[in-house]
Design an enzyme around this catalytic site. Structure first.
Site, mmCIF file in Angstrom:
data_model
loop_
_atom_site.group_PDB
_atom_site.id
_atom_site.type_symbol
_atom_site.label_atom_id
_atom_site.label_comp_id
_atom_site.label_asym_id
_atom_site.label_seq_id
_atom_site.Cartn_x
_atom_site.Cartn_y
_atom_site.Cartn_z
ATOM 1 N N THR A 1 -11.842 -2.773 3.219
ATOM 2 C CA THR A 1 -11.289 -3.603 2.163
ATOM 3 C C THR A 1 -9.850 -3.286 1.766
ATOM 4 O O THR A 1 -9.374 -3.850 0.807
ATOM 5 C CB THR A 1 -12.151 -3.557 0.880
ATOM 6 O OG1 THR A 1 -12.046 -2.287 0.252
ATOM 7 C CG2 THR A 1 -13.597 -3.865 1.170
ATOM 8 N N LYS B 1 -3.883 0.855 -1.333
ATOM 9 C CA LYS B 1 -3.230 -0.423 -1.568
ATOM 10 C C LYS B 1 -4.247 -1.522 -1.350
ATOM 11 O O LYS B 1 -5.164 -1.398 -0.532
ATOM 12 C CB LYS B 1 -2.012 -0.621 -0.661
ATOM 13 C CG LYS B 1 -2.278 -0.781 0.839
ATOM 14 C CD LYS B 1 -2.720 -2.144 1.310
ATOM 15 C CE LYS B 1 -1.770 -3.224 0.838
ATOM 16 N NZ LYS B 1 -2.307 -4.583 1.253
ATOM 17 N N THR C 1 5.957 -17.800 3.587
ATOM 18 C CA THR C 1 7.118 -18.668 3.521
ATOM 19 C C THR C 1 7.965 -18.409 2.272
ATOM 20 O O THR C 1 9.036 -18.954 2.142
ATOM 21 C CB THR C 1 6.680 -20.147 3.517
ATOM 22 O OG1 THR C 1 5.785 -20.373 2.421
ATOM 23 C CG2 THR C 1 6.024 -20.505 4.824
ATOM 24 N N ASN D 1 -0.836 -16.709 -2.674
ATOM 25 C CA ASN D 1 -1.300 -16.868 -1.308
ATOM 26 C C ASN D 1 -0.795 -18.143 -0.645
ATOM 27 O O ASN D 1 -0.747 -18.227 0.581
ATOM 28 C CB ASN D 1 -2.831 -16.811 -1.275
ATOM 29 C CG ASN D 1 -3.318 -15.387 -1.482
ATOM 30 O OD1 ASN D 1 -3.251 -14.562 -0.586
ATOM 31 N ND2 ASN D 1 -3.778 -15.091 -2.685
ATOM 32 N N GLU E 1 -5.033 -10.096 -6.968
ATOM 33 C CA GLU E 1 -3.903 -11.019 -6.994
ATOM 34 C C GLU E 1 -4.071 -12.063 -8.096
ATOM 35 O O GLU E 1 -4.999 -12.862 -8.082
ATOM 36 C CB GLU E 1 -3.758 -11.704 -5.636
ATOM 37 C CG GLU E 1 -3.264 -10.738 -4.567
ATOM 38 C CD GLU E 1 -3.244 -11.338 -3.181
ATOM 39 O OE1 GLU E 1 -2.563 -10.761 -2.320
ATOM 40 O OE2 GLU E 1 -3.906 -12.369 -2.964
ATOM 41 N N THR F 1 1.847 -4.284 -0.924
ATOM 42 C CA THR F 1 2.297 -5.614 -0.508
ATOM 43 C C THR F 1 2.329 -6.523 -1.738
ATOM 44 O O THR F 1 3.326 -6.581 -2.435
ATOM 45 C CB THR F 1 1.397 -6.184 0.607
ATOM 46 O OG1 THR F 1 0.029 -6.089 0.206
ATOM 47 C CG2 THR F 1 1.598 -5.411 1.901
#
Length: 406
Positions: A192, A181, A406, A401, A278, A155
């Site tokens: 996790t 992932k 959106t 995040n 991330e 992702t």
């Protein structure tokens, strides 16, 4: 005990497995988002799932299926989590398993499903099932097939995560391979992430469960990116038995050799996940030692690894040991600050009340420029020790995040 060897590979490295990954436009166009992993015959299986009370439909379905101890196929998708989707979500999970079993000509009770992506949106079943059929046609045993499957479950990941290890058991070479992932929504409270592990070792389901539990404690349960635990976290372990070793049905040298190989693969995947957190710019190992117990050490290490203040200081290359020690202090672990020490890659920042001066700070600044380093807190209260893998917290984490749906 036989030596574990780390090699290049993934879920197709062990004998008896095929995989594929295809693009089915679950959410995005032009990227793999449906993965299929199939064994040549039903495998002994074990699994561990999220402890989040808001569990996704695939988790609810898989918990019942894997209890049977035999699995032959896993269908997974990215782009849609199938979480918080009510009765329809559970029906979709069951239908996906049923249709997959029909296409493969296997028992529906031997199929697991997994999803990852945005919460609260229904699975586009027509696209998922079309992708499953395309993946079936593309199944293969090569490293490229395993990589395609791995890319299909990514992702916000920026890179694939695969690992493989071999070990000799009873004169037979046994292979353990895996893919995972996960780069955000990572908290050490099992599992996790999504993880698929394969082995050609012959192991009973009971011993698989035991080995997986032990391996996870040292890997995926020792990993923190942001302290958020997903609704979909699942780790699956399938054993084909194709290596030809005498079945491992109890503890002993053979079990320990297998456990060591499995742990090596899981630790590698966990470290890769932390490195790919991330927006991460630094991989950090947090170790707390000298605690009154291992439980206290783990509690303290996780508090540091989850601390936004500590993590942002690492991003800013600021050896702010006060944030580290403060996190230990509120963790619930026993601590006496006048006895504690804080080190960055062996360079002390705080030493039993002594604070780093300008000369020491210059040494610490060099450590903080590295892409990877270890933060060690020595409490000098006992023999408890625990390590947690984590990363820094950057500006990119907020952007990723803030814009996810959106």
């Amino acid at each position: 005990m036989s030596t574990v060897k780390i090699i290049m590979g993934g879920v197709c490295s062990a004998k008896g497995f095929r995989a594929a990954g295809v693009a089915a436009e679950i959410k995005y166009k032009g990227r793999n988002d449906v993965a299929l992993l199939v064994a040549d015959a039903p495998c002994a299986a074990a699994a561990v799932f999220t402890t989040n009370k808001v569990a996704a439909a695939p988790v609810l379905y898989d918990r019942e299926v894997v209890a049977g101890g035999k699995i032959q196929a896993i269908l997974a998708n990215s782009g849609c989590a199938n979480a918080c989707t009510g009765a329809q979500g559970l029906r979709d999970a069951k239908l996906a398993a049923l249709v997959t079993a029909g296409e493969l000509g296997i028992d529906p009770k031997h199929v697991l499903v997994a999803s990852t992506g945005v919460i609260g949106r229904p699975l586009p079943m027509d696209r998922l099932l079309a992708g499953m059929r395309a993946a079936k046609a593309a199944l293969g045993r090569t490293a490229a097939h395993g990589l395609a499957a791995e890319k299909a479950v990514m992702t916000t990941d920026t890179r694939p995560k695969q690992a493989c290890a071999t070990v000799v058991i009873g004169g037979k070479k046994v292979t353990v391979g895996g893919m995972a992932k996960g780069s955000g929504m990572i908290e050490p409270n099992m599992a996790t992430m999504l993880g698929f592990l394969t082995t050609d070792a012959a192991v009973t389901p009971a011993m698989l469960r035991r080995a997986l539990k032990l391996a996870i404690a040292k890997s995926f349960n020792s990993l923190v990116v942001d302290g958020d635990e997903s609704t979909n976290d699942s780790v699956f372990l399938l054993a084909s038995g194709a290596a030809g070793n005498a079945p491992i049905a109890r503890g002993g040298a053979d079990f320990e050799a297998f456990r060591a190989a499995l742990e090596a693969v899981c630790v590698s995947l966990a470290r890769q996940m932390a490195t790919d957190g991330e927006g991460a710019t630094k991989f950090v190992t947090v170790t707390v030692k000298g605690a009154v117990s291992e439980k206290d050490a783990a509690r303290a290490a996780r508090a540091v690894a989850k601390s936004p203040l500590a993590k942002t200081s690492w991003f800013g290359r600021d050896p702010n040991w006060g944030r580290v020690l403060a996190a230990v202090g509120y963790s619930g672990a026993a601590v006496e600050d006048r006895e504690a020490e804080v080190f960055y890659d062996g360079v002390w920042a705080f030493r039993r009340g002594e604070v780093a001066d300008e000369k020491q700070l210059a040494k610490l600044a060099k450590v903080l420029k590295k892409d990877a380093f270890e933060v060690v807190v020595d409490l000098h209260l006992g023999n408890g020790e625990s390590s947690v893998y984590t990363c820094d917290l950057s500006l990119d984490y907020v952007h990723i995040n803030a814009d996810y749906t959106t």
